[in-house]
Design a protein around this motif. Structure first.
Motif, mmCIF file in Angstrom:
data_model
loop_
_atom_site.group_PDB
_atom_site.id
_atom_site.type_symbol
_atom_site.label_atom_id
_atom_site.label_comp_id
_atom_site.label_asym_id
_atom_site.label_seq_id
_atom_site.Cartn_x
_atom_site.Cartn_y
_atom_site.Cartn_z
ATOM 1 N N GLY A 11 0.786 -1.224 0.000
ATOM 2 C CA GLY A 11 0.000 0.000 0.000
ATOM 3 C C GLY A 11 0.818 1.274 0.000
ATOM 4 O O GLY A 11 0.266 2.363 -0.195
ATOM 5 N N GLU A 12 2.132 1.176 0.203
ATOM 6 C CA GLU A 12 2.959 2.372 0.200
ATOM 7 C C GLU A 12 3.234 2.848 -1.223
ATOM 8 O O GLU A 12 3.182 2.064 -2.177
ATOM 9 C CB GLU A 12 4.285 2.115 0.921
ATOM 10 N N ALA B 65 4.513 -6.680 -7.040
ATOM 11 C CA ALA B 65 4.300 -7.992 -6.435
ATOM 12 C C ALA B 65 4.153 -7.883 -4.922
ATOM 13 O O ALA B 65 3.471 -8.705 -4.298
ATOM 14 C CB ALA B 65 5.459 -8.926 -6.786
ATOM 15 N N LEU B 66 4.782 -6.858 -4.334
ATOM 16 C CA LEU B 66 4.700 -6.634 -2.893
ATOM 17 C C LEU B 66 3.460 -5.841 -2.497
ATOM 18 O O LEU B 66 3.227 -5.598 -1.311
ATOM 19 C CB LEU B 66 5.947 -5.904 -2.407
ATOM 20 N N GLY B 67 2.693 -5.402 -3.482
ATOM 21 C CA GLY B 67 1.457 -4.677 -3.192
ATOM 22 C C GLY B 67 1.616 -3.180 -3.031
ATOM 23 O O GLY B 67 0.727 -2.508 -2.504
ATOM 24 N N THR C 110 0.209 11.181 -5.261
ATOM 25 C CA THR C 110 0.131 10.637 -3.893
ATOM 26 C C THR C 110 -0.884 11.387 -3.037
ATOM 27 O O THR C 110 -0.833 11.319 -1.809
ATOM 28 C CB THR C 110 1.518 10.688 -3.216
ATOM 29 N N GLN C 111 -1.797 12.107 -3.689
ATOM 30 C CA GLN C 111 -2.821 12.882 -2.991
ATOM 31 C C GLN C 111 -2.220 13.872 -1.994
ATOM 32 O O GLN C 111 -2.767 14.110 -0.906
ATOM 33 C CB GLN C 111 -3.832 11.974 -2.268
ATOM 34 N N VAL D 121 5.782 10.482 -1.448
ATOM 35 C CA VAL D 121 6.086 9.058 -1.576
ATOM 36 C C VAL D 121 6.727 8.534 -0.295
ATOM 37 O O VAL D 121 7.400 9.268 0.442
ATOM 38 C CB VAL D 121 7.003 8.766 -2.787
ATOM 39 N N ASP D 122 6.511 7.262 -0.028
ATOM 40 C CA ASP D 122 7.111 6.618 1.144
ATOM 41 C C ASP D 122 8.550 6.198 0.875
ATOM 42 O O ASP D 122 9.401 6.248 1.769
ATOM 43 C CB ASP D 122 6.291 5.379 1.535
ATOM 44 N N VAL D 123 8.803 5.746 -0.366
ATOM 45 C CA VAL D 123 10.114 5.199 -0.723
ATOM 46 C C VAL D 123 10.525 5.727 -2.093
ATOM 47 O O VAL D 123 9.687 5.836 -2.996
ATOM 48 C CB VAL D 123 10.085 3.648 -0.746
#
Length: 322
Positions: free
Chosen positions: A113-114, A135-137, A187-188, A192-194
């Motif tokens: 979800g990130e 693949a990690l979502g 990203t609204q 970004v997280d990463v």
């Protein structure tokens, strides 16, 4: 160019990844707990420490450094042509996929979800990073210079979700604000997280500014740096005020310092391939072994979609399963 951070002693044999068929197994290593269940004649992809010499017709590889390659379909033996095509793609897999997976999972601790921004998303590591992140979502923003229709089509094929975004970073020096706004919009407004960065330079500066509070930035390369990455594009005041984490990822050093991380990563990658959540990489160009210098020159020029592979003559590559 003389700017790469690792300089092997000469003479040396280049290459750290390959694919082919098992010709012999040392009985002292057979049945290793770290390695997959393999037999003579199986098709495999192999990885070795950098500079170990895979530009060769025969190589010696520890069992735990092998990944089975599915060259058969629907229970039948694949044709020689099918085997060749799969093995070409498999040969391009270990280092790019290993780098992307360790970067995202071990260094950045990417969660489902990130948002993750991947720069250089049309290249070998970048394209596999997009596939692994999905693949990690995670939700992916794939950054490329969209001045090549072939490149755009390739990256769009990796982004099959409405949550994913293709980001054009052409003319980055004159479009800093526009690119930043597009990332924040995707990203609204959160950021970004990463960031997994293989480009460096001006794009890295923009990416750091678009990280959310406590975000993670992973340096995996600096292809866009004008000075060989001798100066940092990361503003220190943002690292401090936003509590950012900055990580480096040099895949080869893990084999020396923490090999268990590499072997764990490849067990996870084998599972992704088997489940169909990750595909073998695209091969853009194929060279004969005697033209290896041309292959390296093509990489230096840039513009490669996915990976370049060096191929041995068919009679040396294709051997039926015994």
């Amino acid at each position: 160019l003389g700017k790469y951070q690792v300089k092997p002693k000469l003479p040396c044999v280049l290459g750290a990844e390959a694919s082919g068929f098992i010709e012999n197994i040392n009985i002292d290593t057979e049945g290793s707990e770290d390695g997959p269940n393999l037999a003579i004649g199986d098709a495999v992809v192999a990885f070795l420490p950098p500079r170990s010499g895979t530009f060769a017709s025969v190589i010696d590889v520890p069992l735990q450094n092998l990944i089975p390659v599915p060259v058969a379909a629907d229970g039948r033996l694949a044709s020689s042509r099918e085997q060749t095509e799969v093995l070409k793609r498999a040969a391009a897999f270990p280092i790019a996929a290993g780098t992307a997976h360790v970067a995202l999972c071990e260094r950045a601790k990417l969660q489902r979800g990130e948002y993750v921004l991947v720069t250089g998303a049309s290249g070998g590591t970048g394209a596999l990073a997009v596939g692994i992140a999905k693949a990690l979502g995670a939700r992916v923003i794939a950054a490329i210079r969209a001045n090549d229709a072939r490149k755009v089509s390739f990256v769009k094929s990796l982004l099959d979700s409405s949550a994913d975004v293709l980001l054009d970073v052409s003319d980055v020096h004159n479009r800093r604000l526009e690119i930043s706004q597009q990332i924040m919009q995707a990203t609204q407004g959160r950021g970004v997280d990463v960031v997994l960065d293989v480009v460096g330079g001006e794009l890295a500066k923009i990416a750091v500014k678009c990280l959310r509070w406590s975000g993670r930035f992973v340096v995996a390369g600096f292809a866009g740096s004008q000075d060989g990455a001798t100066s940092s594009p990361i503003p220190a005041h943002l690292v401090l005020t936003k509590n950012l984490s900055i990580h480096g990822i040099y895949w080869g050093s893990y084999l020396q310092h923490q090999p268990d991380v590499i072997y764990g990563s490849f067990r996870a990658l084998r599972g992704m391939l088997k489940a169909g959540s990750l595909q073998l990489p695209r091969v853009d160009q194929v060279y004969r072994l005697e033209d290896a210098a041309g292959a390296l020159a093509s990489m230096a020029r840039g513009g490669v979609l996915g990976k370049i592979v060096i191929e041995l003559p068919r009679d040396e590559l294709i051997r039926p399963k015994l």
